[in-house]
Structure formats: C-alpha cells, structure tokens
Design a protein around this motif. Structure first.
Motif, PDB file in Angstrom:
ATOM      1  N   UNK A 192       0.843  -1.186   0.000  1.00 45.89           N
ATOM      2  CA  UNK A 192       0.000   0.000   0.000  1.00 45.89           C
ATOM      3  C   UNK A 192       0.885   1.244   0.000  1.00 45.89           C
ATOM      4  N   UNK A 193       0.637   2.152  -0.924  1.00 46.20           N
ATOM      5  CA  UNK A 193       1.298   3.459  -0.942  1.00 46.20           C
ATOM      6  C   UNK A 193       0.246   4.528  -0.712  1.00 46.20           C
ATOM      7  N   UNK A 194       0.557   5.455   0.183  1.00 46.14           N
ATOM      8  CA  UNK A 194      -0.384   6.525   0.508  1.00 46.14           C
ATOM      9  C   UNK A 194      -0.011   7.814  -0.208  1.00 46.14           C
ATOM     10  N   UNK A 195      -1.020   8.582  -0.574  1.00 49.09           N
ATOM     11  CA  UNK A 195      -0.803   9.867  -1.225  1.00 49.09           C
ATOM     12  C   UNK A 195      -1.921  10.830  -0.894  1.00 49.09           C
ATOM     13  N   UNK A 196      -2.048  11.863  -1.700  1.00 43.50           N
ATOM     14  CA  UNK A 196      -3.075  12.890  -1.508  1.00 43.50           C
ATOM     15  C   UNK A 196      -4.032  12.867  -2.695  1.00 43.50           C
ATOM     16  N   UNK A 197      -5.314  12.893  -2.384  1.00 46.35           N
ATOM     17  CA  UNK A 197      -6.319  12.872  -3.445  1.00 46.35           C
ATOM     18  C   UNK A 197      -6.327  14.205  -4.180  1.00 46.35           C
ATOM     19  N   UNK A 198      -6.063  14.172  -5.495  1.00 46.45           N
ATOM     20  CA  UNK A 198      -6.148  15.367  -6.334  1.00 46.45           C
ATOM     21  C   UNK A 198      -7.417  15.362  -7.171  1.00 46.45           C
ATOM     22  N   UNK A 199      -7.934  14.180  -7.482  1.00 41.82           N
ATOM     23  CA  UNK A 199      -9.207  14.043  -8.191  1.00 41.82           C
ATOM     24  C   UNK A 199      -9.828  12.731  -7.731  1.00 41.82           C
ATOM     25  N   UNK A 200     -11.054  12.753  -7.231  1.00 43.12           N
ATOM     26  CA  UNK A 200     -11.643  11.560  -6.614  1.00 43.12           C
ATOM     27  C   UNK A 200     -11.986  10.487  -7.638  1.00 43.12           C
ATOM     28  N   UNK A 201     -12.169   9.260  -7.124  1.00 45.75           N
ATOM     29  CA  UNK A 201     -12.583   8.164  -7.984  1.00 45.75           C
ATOM     30  C   UNK A 201     -11.876   6.870  -7.640  1.00 45.75           C
ATOM     31  N   UNK A 202     -12.316   5.807  -8.294  1.00 44.29           N
ATOM     32  CA  UNK A 202     -11.770   4.465  -8.084  1.00 44.29           C
ATOM     33  C   UNK A 202     -11.411   3.890  -9.445  1.00 44.29           C
ATOM     34  N   UNK A 203     -10.219   3.286  -9.562  1.00 39.37           N
ATOM     35  CA  UNK A 203      -9.790   2.731 -10.847  1.00 39.37           C
ATOM     36  C   UNK A 203      -8.844   1.570 -10.610  1.00 39.37           C
ATOM     37  N   UNK A 204      -8.735   0.714 -11.601  1.00 39.57           N
ATOM     38  CA  UNK A 204      -7.728  -0.343 -11.566  1.00 39.57           C
ATOM     39  C   UNK A 204      -7.190  -0.540 -12.965  1.00 39.57           C
ATOM     40  N   UNK A 205      -5.941  -1.032 -13.042  1.00 44.21           N
ATOM     41  CA  UNK A 205      -5.329  -1.259 -14.339  1.00 44.21           C
ATOM     42  C   UNK A 205      -3.840  -1.468 -14.201  1.00 44.21           C
ATOM     43  N   UNK A 206      -3.158  -1.819 -15.298  1.00 42.59           N
ATOM     44  CA  UNK A 206      -1.715  -2.038 -15.251  1.00 42.59           C
ATOM     45  C   UNK A 206      -0.946  -0.721 -15.197  1.00 42.59           C
ATOM     46  N   UNK A 207       0.186  -0.741 -14.515  1.00 43.86           N
ATOM     47  CA  UNK A 207       1.032   0.444 -14.410  1.00 43.86           C
ATOM     48  C   UNK A 207       1.702   0.751 -15.740  1.00 43.86           C
ATOM     49  N   UNK A 208       1.664   2.016 -16.157  1.00 41.92           N
ATOM     50  CA  UNK A 208       2.363   2.475 -17.358  1.00 41.92           C
ATOM     51  C   UNK A 208       3.183   3.695 -16.987  1.00 41.92           C
ATOM     52  N   UNK A 209       4.492   3.666 -17.266  1.00 43.73           N
ATOM     53  CA  UNK A 209       5.387   4.769 -16.903  1.00 43.73           C
ATOM     54  C   UNK A 209       5.398   5.830 -17.987  1.00 43.73           C
ATOM     55  N   UNK A 210       5.481   7.089 -17.549  1.00 46.36           N
ATOM     56  CA  UNK A 210       5.633   8.206 -18.478  1.00 46.36           C
ATOM     57  C   UNK A 210       6.814   9.034 -17.970  1.00 46.36           C
TER      58      UNK A 210
END
Length: 847
Positions: A276-294
C-alpha cells in the motif's frame, strides 16, 4: 540635398482607411498614444512602413514600434483589444533590436481568429513620440500596400518629447487576489502593463520584478493582503499606475464565484501496510489497471563549446514550434474546457518570459547548448518558486517543467507516440498539463504521481475529465515495474500495489457499477424528473456563455437557471453596447432550443470592480454597492441591459432576474422601468421578471415580493454568508458556511410559503442545489427548480425520481428543529442510506 529630418511612412497593410477618431478604442481614437492613421486590413501580413530599428515588440506579438532615421517612433498595433489573445494567432517575423527595411514583413496574423475574438481588426500606425514631429497626410482613401500615407518631419521639439517620455509615477496597493500573486494574477498584471507604453515594475520586500515577467513576479512570493509598490516610467505612467493599482486591488469575478466542494483533506501517511502506498487525493474516484510509466527527457552530454549563433537559432525554432503546438491545442479544445484554455494561455505567456529567455540566452552566449541552457533557466526558476514556502507557487513550477520538456522535445526532434496498455494507471514523477492533453487520446483509467499537489493545473484538468488522480505518493512509486496491477482508490488517498485476484475482481465490479449508474443517469437525462408521487422538479444549469448553454442542453438541462451576465462585462476596457449584449443573450436562447433561460442582470460592484466603472473602495465590499444597488446608482447601465433583454426572441423563453433585492420598492421601480422601456421599443410580449433571494431581508419579505415578481431563485451562497455573518471566502470559516444550517432552511421555507400564496414558483441556483444530500430537503421545502452544474444534471434527475415528495415534506419539517448544520447533514445521510437500502422505509421516515 536630402532632408534627414523628414521620412515617408508607407501603408503597412492593404485596406480602406478609417478615421482615427472612429477606431473602437478610446485610447487610440482620443489620440492619447499619438496621431497617425488606421486601416481595416484585407491582408494578413504587417509590413514595415519605413526603414528603422525594432525598439519594442509586444510579447504577445500583436504590436511593435520602429524607430526611424529621424527619431520618430512608429507604433504599429494590429486590431483592437488583441492583447487578450495572449499571442494566439500572431507570428512575429522580426526580433527586438532588428534593423528592418521598408516593406519588410514584420508580423503574420490570423485574420479569422482576431475577427472572431476581438473588438475589431482595425490596425493603427501612430507616431508615439508625436510632440517632436509634424505630420502631413498624403493619402486618405483605400490604402494599397506600400503606398505613401504620411510625411513625418522632426520639428526640433524632440528633446522636450523625450523628456516627457521619461515621466514616472509610483504608488502602493494591497493584494486582493486569493493566494497572492501566483500565475493567474501575475498574468493579469502582465496583460494590464502591456496595454501601456510605460515600463512597469513591482517592488516587494526590497526586491523588484519587471511586470513583463511572470516568473519574476511569482518569484517575489507576494501573499494575499501584502502591500506592494508599483513604479511606472514612460509617457503614460500615471494612467498605467492607476490601471495596475486597480488590477492588484481587485480580485476577478471568477475568484469570487462559488467554489467547488473541497476535496477530502487527506494527508499522506507512512506506508506501514505492505502493498500500500499513501498519497493525496487530487481528483476523486476508483480505478484499476496495469502500471504504465511516463518519463521525461534526458539530455545528452554537452561539450560546452557550441556556436552561439546556431544555438540561438535552434532555441528560436523550438520555441516557435511549441508556441504553434500550444496554439493548435487551444484552438481544438472542446466546449466547456475553460480551465484548460486558461492553463494554455499561461504557458504561452511563459514561453515569452524575459527572465527565462534572458537566462537561457546568457548561457548560450557562453557556449552552452540550447537544450542545457533552456533546462538550466527552467530549473533555476523552479528552485525559486519551490523555496518560497508557498504551496500554490511551488505547484506552478510544474508548468515550467512542462514547458521545459516540450521545448526539449522540439530541440531534440523527439515526438511522443505513446503505446499504453488498455485502462492503464499512468505513473510519473510529476505529470504536466501537456501530458494530460496527450493522454486524452488514450484509454487511461487513472493517474498517480510521486510528487505534485492537489491544487496543481494537472489536478484541475484531471477533475474536469473525471480521472482519479493521486499525488505526493513518494519516490517508491517509481520503483514499481511496468505492468504491475494497481488499484487506485483516490477517495481514500491510497494505491494498492499487491492486490489479490479476489480484490481486483471486487474493484472491477465496483468500477463497473459506478460506470453503469452514470450511463443510466446520462441516458435518462433528457427526460423530465418527477418524484414517485408525480411532482415535477425542473433540473436546469448554471452557465456563463452560449457555449456552456449548448453543453448543458446536451447534458439534459430543462433550461438555464442562471446565466451570469457578467461574462460580457469583465476583462475588457469598455462596457458592451446594447447590440453586443442582445446578440450574446440571443445566442444563449438559441443554444437552448425551446427551453427557458434565466438571465441575471449584471452583479458587479463592491468586491467585483470593472476598469471602466470606477467605484469607491469599501471597507465591507460584500455589504456595499453591488447588484441592483449599482443599477440604481448607474441607471443608464441597467437600462441598456434591459433594452437588450427585451429585444431577444422569443420573449416567452427569456426570464430576467434581479440580484441583491432587499425591499419591495426596488422591485416595483425596476418593473416600472421595464414596462417603460418595453413601450419605447414597441415590445408587447414581456419577459418574466424575478428576484434572486440571497439576502435575509428578501426571504423575510417573500410574500410581499411575490405580489410583484413572477418567480424567485434562491442564491444559497450569498444567503449563507449573510445569514450566518461568515465570509464564505474566509479560509478559517469555510467549513462552517453550510447552507444546510437550520436557519437557512427556515428562510428557504419562508420563501417558498410566500411564493405559494401568489402562485409563484421557486428555484435554487446556489451551490446547495448541486449537493445530492440536499435534494430531498429542497423538494420537501417546496422548491420546484434546481439549477446545478451541467455534469450533475443526470445525477440530480435520477435522485429526484427516487424520491417521494410527501415523505420529503415530512422529513424536511423535522430538520427545522435541529440545532446545527452538522446535525442536519447527518440526518440527510441517514435518510439517503435508508432510501438506498429500503425505499419503502424511507417514505415512512419522520412520520
């Protein structure tokens, strides 16, 4: 023998000449900036009227000044009010300091763009240091490109003229802009300064910044309420000083508009839980998917012995390419993307920032490659902004980083062709606005950044697109391998990196449920909203332009519940005339097909001032001269607006609403004026006239007002602050300014009861209408129309259809006896939860 004191100015454009006193700008028509000629152009390239040196080139590319051989300074200004385009549509073909020859192309411009967005295409050619020169007109008809138009001869008074041009003025002002002088207020000051010839600087804490540089102004770290000194030097220094003081002291209408509900105040906590990594919500919502680096660009090593001339040209070409790309992005933005447009405009301004360019060119001159010089200039300014201790300014460094990457790609010839897996969670150290414009073309489920902030431009764009976004996750985020299955729960401020197959399946079901609910709501949004027992509730939209009205219609709006007519009056040097207003209002009616439109008369004054409408400073501006009170003080302004509104068609779909009414006599006087104007115009069908209930006095007088008004619309934002005696913009009190306070509910009930006695209907156009928790309360109190933000129309209509109006009436009556807004909100949550779990039981609640 040639006369070195005399030159001939040739036509810089082809087209009919326009008398200078008929140019639709008082600064030009009055001769304030000098004498000369005006041309309505038929070609799109401005040419040099004589040989000379480019001594001034507007950073927005719309104007320049040449100094001729006899010392005359020839100002060439394309169009009227074109500085507002912020460089869009203008391509300078010369640079500051260039020596040019007669007829040499100077600026290419997009005639269609200027004509569509500005007051006029009429272009002026003036002698800006005129007291030292005599002018003789040689041609007064239609100008052919290159034909001789003016003879300009030095008269011997040039020394006096030059002395006058060194006039100076200085004054102090207190910063009214929320958050201080960050990017947008700094851009406003820059734009204001560009409207004058004088050089302007701002002093704060013993440091100075040229107002031509956004990064220099932001780098001062001026906070809200701070006192600054403004210094202007030049021929129009007094006028420039007054305009800049007004710009510093006056926050824009948009800064005082109702703010969206704040995001949950989630602070990142230590990542103690595995996976688990914690952060700050900038835009709400729930999502799942594979990680893609930019990832960003990495520069090749630099030898440090490059040819400066080649590197200067390389940087110029890269800047021009990026400027063109940003201009193209701006042109192709869909409707309703005002935030994105403002961000792109700020980026265009930063591309021409003298502090950035000066630093980069200084390094290039010492042999540094263009890419390294540009990167160094950006990094230096980013460090300045991040060291100020102001989170808002620190997040503006992201805009600079964005420009750094875009220019580097142009320099290195790199194009971004992304290959992302479907429904990817895009991960980066810090994403930029241009990254989001690029990602908009791909199937992206969410965004996650190691750095960044919840008020950054990226956060604004992510919320507008409905993309869940997490920021400030930390560098551990960048250690995750590409393709890692992620669960992004922005609502809770966490990223799950080791989700089990069972957890992924559960989240997928939740995401699909949310998507299906949203799709069902949107599919049914065009239908009317009736409660289960048959009561019709109209769901309208709050808008500020014809474009937003068209978007609202597409979202299912039953009408426009509030058109803020201020959009026509702000950010311009003069008020719109009757014809312009009529055209703008008609465009909104046309955009809404057969549905009604409520247009609020201009609501400025107090804390929302206009440059062309000087009003005295007020100690308590929200309690001062604003709304209908301004119409009483300046009746010609209100009469002009009422005449324009009476001429739109059909009148049956136009409803006029008066803001800040506090007594019956005010309404009666305006109705009489409306009747008189209608008679003068020969208008028989009259628009309905309503009152905005936003002052407690109006709610208490609702029954008397309803004798003379056709409808009411409750502005809960102002009604809250006036009832609770709390400034809704006060950071320390924002959480307590809650329109679900029992006292507010009693005023809403009183308004509805007063209206019902005269068979009038009541709407709500304040932020409370957009709060789903408040929908059953407002329906129960007797509200017949809810005017909300366009994206919420489908959601609010769906909620109305689930309600029983009689149960809502019983429920809302019970709320009037509660002791606080917090108690009301909890009761509303209980009601909503019960209605969701057991609709029949909800109908019996509060019986």
């Amino acid at each position: 023998m040639p006369n070195n004191n005399k030159i001939i100015l040739h036509a810089p454009l082809a087209g009919p000449q326009v008398p200078l006193d008929q140019v639709p700008d008082p600064v030009f028509s009055s001769g304030t900036l000098g004498d000369g000629v005006a041309i309505d152009p038929v070609n799109d390239v401005l040419h040099a009227p004589c040989a000379g040196e480019v001594v001034q080139l507007a950073r927005t590319g719309h104007a320049l000044t040449l100094r001729a051989a006899n010392g005359a300074e020839v100002l060439l200004h394309i169009g009227v009010d074109t500085v507002q385009l912020q460089g869009r549509g203008f391509s300078p073909l010369v640079a500051l300091g260039d020596q040019v020859t007669q007829d040499q192309p100077l600026i290419r411009f997009d005639m269609d763009l200027v004509a569509q967005h500005c007051v006029s295409l009429v272009t002026v050619m003036l002698i800006s240091n005129g007291p030292g020169f005599g002018l003789k007109r040689l041609e007064t008809r239609c100008a052919q490109l290159g034909v001789a138009l003016l003879e300009v001869e030095a008269t011997g008074n040039t020394v006096q003229a030059q002395a006058a041009s060194h006039e100076s003025a200085r004054g102090h002002a207190r910063v009214a802009h929320h958050g201080g002088l960050h990017a947008r207020p700094a851009a406003l000051l820059r734009q204001t300064a560009q409207g004058f010839q004088s050089q302007a600087v701002l002093r704060f804490a013993e440091r100075e910044a040229d107002l031509g540089s956004l990064v220099a102004v932001m780098g001062l770290g001026v906070g809200e309420g701070a006192e600054v000194e403004l210094i202007c030097r030049g021929p129009d220094s007094q006028a420039a000083l007054q305009a800049l003081i007004a710009a510093v002291q006056t926050a824009s209408v948009s800064e005082h508009a109702a703010k969206p509900a704040p995001l949950p105040a989630i602070k990142p906590s230590p990542n103690a839980e595995p996976g688990m990594l914690n952060g700050v919500c900038a835009a709400p919502g729930l999502a799942l998917g594979p990680l893609a680096r930019l990832d960003g660009i990495s520069l090749p090593a630099d030898s440090g012995d490059n040819d400066p001339a080649e590197q200067h040209q390389a940087l110029n070409s890269a800047l021009a390419e990026v400027r063109h790309a940003i201009d193209r992005d701006w042109r192709h933005l869909p409707r309703g993307q005002e935030d994105a447009a403002a961000i792109l405009e700020a980026h265009l301004a930063l591309l021409d920032d003298p502090a950035l360019l000066g630093d980069a060119r200084q390094h290039i001159a010492s042999g540094v490659a263009a890419g390294h010089a540009w990167s160094h200039a950006i990094d230096t300014q980013c460090q300045v902004l991040r060291s100020l201790g102001n989170p808002l300014l620190a997040e503006r460094a992201n805009d600079l980083y964005d420009l750094q990457q875009r220019v580097l790609r142009a320099l290195l010839g790199e194009t971004r062709q992304l290959r992302l897996p479907p429904s990817a969670i895009v991960v980066a150290h810090e994403l930029t606005p241009s990254d989001l414009l690029l990602l908009a073309r791909h199937d992206v489920a969410g965004l996650c950044m190691a750095a960044g902030g919840a008020t950054s431009h990226v956060a604004i764009l992510a919320r507008a697109r409905g993309l869940p976004c997490l920021v400030a996750v930390g560098e551990a985020l960048l250690e995750l391998p590409a393709g890692t299955p992620l669960v992004l729960d922005a609502d809770q401020g966490r990223l799950e990196t080791q989700a089990t197959a069972q957890r992924l399946a559960e989240v997928q079901r939740q995401v699909q449920q949310r998507r299906e609910i949203r799709q069902r709501q949107q599919a049914a949004a065009q239908a009317s909203a009736r409660t289960r027992d048959g009561q019709l509730i109209e769901v309208a939209a709050n808008v500020a332009s014809a474009e937003e009205a068209a978007q609202a219609l597409a979202e299912g709006a039953d009408g426009i519940g509030l058109l803020r007519s201020e959009f026509l009056f702000i950010d311009r040097p003069t008020a719109p005339d009757e014809a312009e207003q009529r055209s703008a209002y008609q465009a909104v009616l046309d955009a809404m097909a057969e549905r009604p439109v409520i247009i609020r008369t201009i609501d400025v004054g107090g804390d929302k001032q206009l440059d062309y409408l000087p009003l005295p400073a007020e100690a308590n501006p929200v309690l001062g001269l604003r709304g209908i009170r301004l119409g009483q003080m300046r009746p010609e302004l209100l009469d002009q607006q009422l005449r324009a509104l009476l001429q739109v068609s059909p009148q049956q779909r136009c409803r006029i609403m008066l803001p800040m009414v506090t007594e019956v006599d005010e309404l009666v006087a305006i109705r009489q004026r409306l009747d008189r104007l209608a008679d003068e115009l020969g208008v028989t069908a009259r628009a309905e006239l309503g009152v905005m209930i936003e002052v407690p006095a109006a709610a208490l007088l609702a029954e008397r007002l309803a004798e003379h008004a056709d409808f009411f619309s409750i502005g809960t934002n102002d009604l809250s602050q006036y009832t609770l005696a709390m400034d809704r913009d006060h950071a320390g009190l924002a959480a307590r300014v809650d329109a679900l306070h029992p006292a507010l509910l009693r005023l809403i009930e009183l308004t509805c009861q007063g209206a019902a006695k005269h068979d009038r209907w009541v709407g709500v156009c304040g932020a409370l209408a957009s709060d789903p928790l408040a929908t059953p309360v407002l329906v129960g109190l007797g509200v017949a129309e809810l005017s909300v933000s366009a994206p919420q129309i489908g959601e609010i209509k769906a909620l109305v259809r689930q309600l029983d109006a009689s149960a809502c009436r019983r429920f809302s009556q019970g709320l009037l006896g509660l002791s606080s807004a917090a108690a009301v909100r909890q009761a509303c949550r209980d009601f909503a939860a019960l209605a969701h779990a057991q609709p029949a039981a909800a109908a019996a609640l509060q019986q």
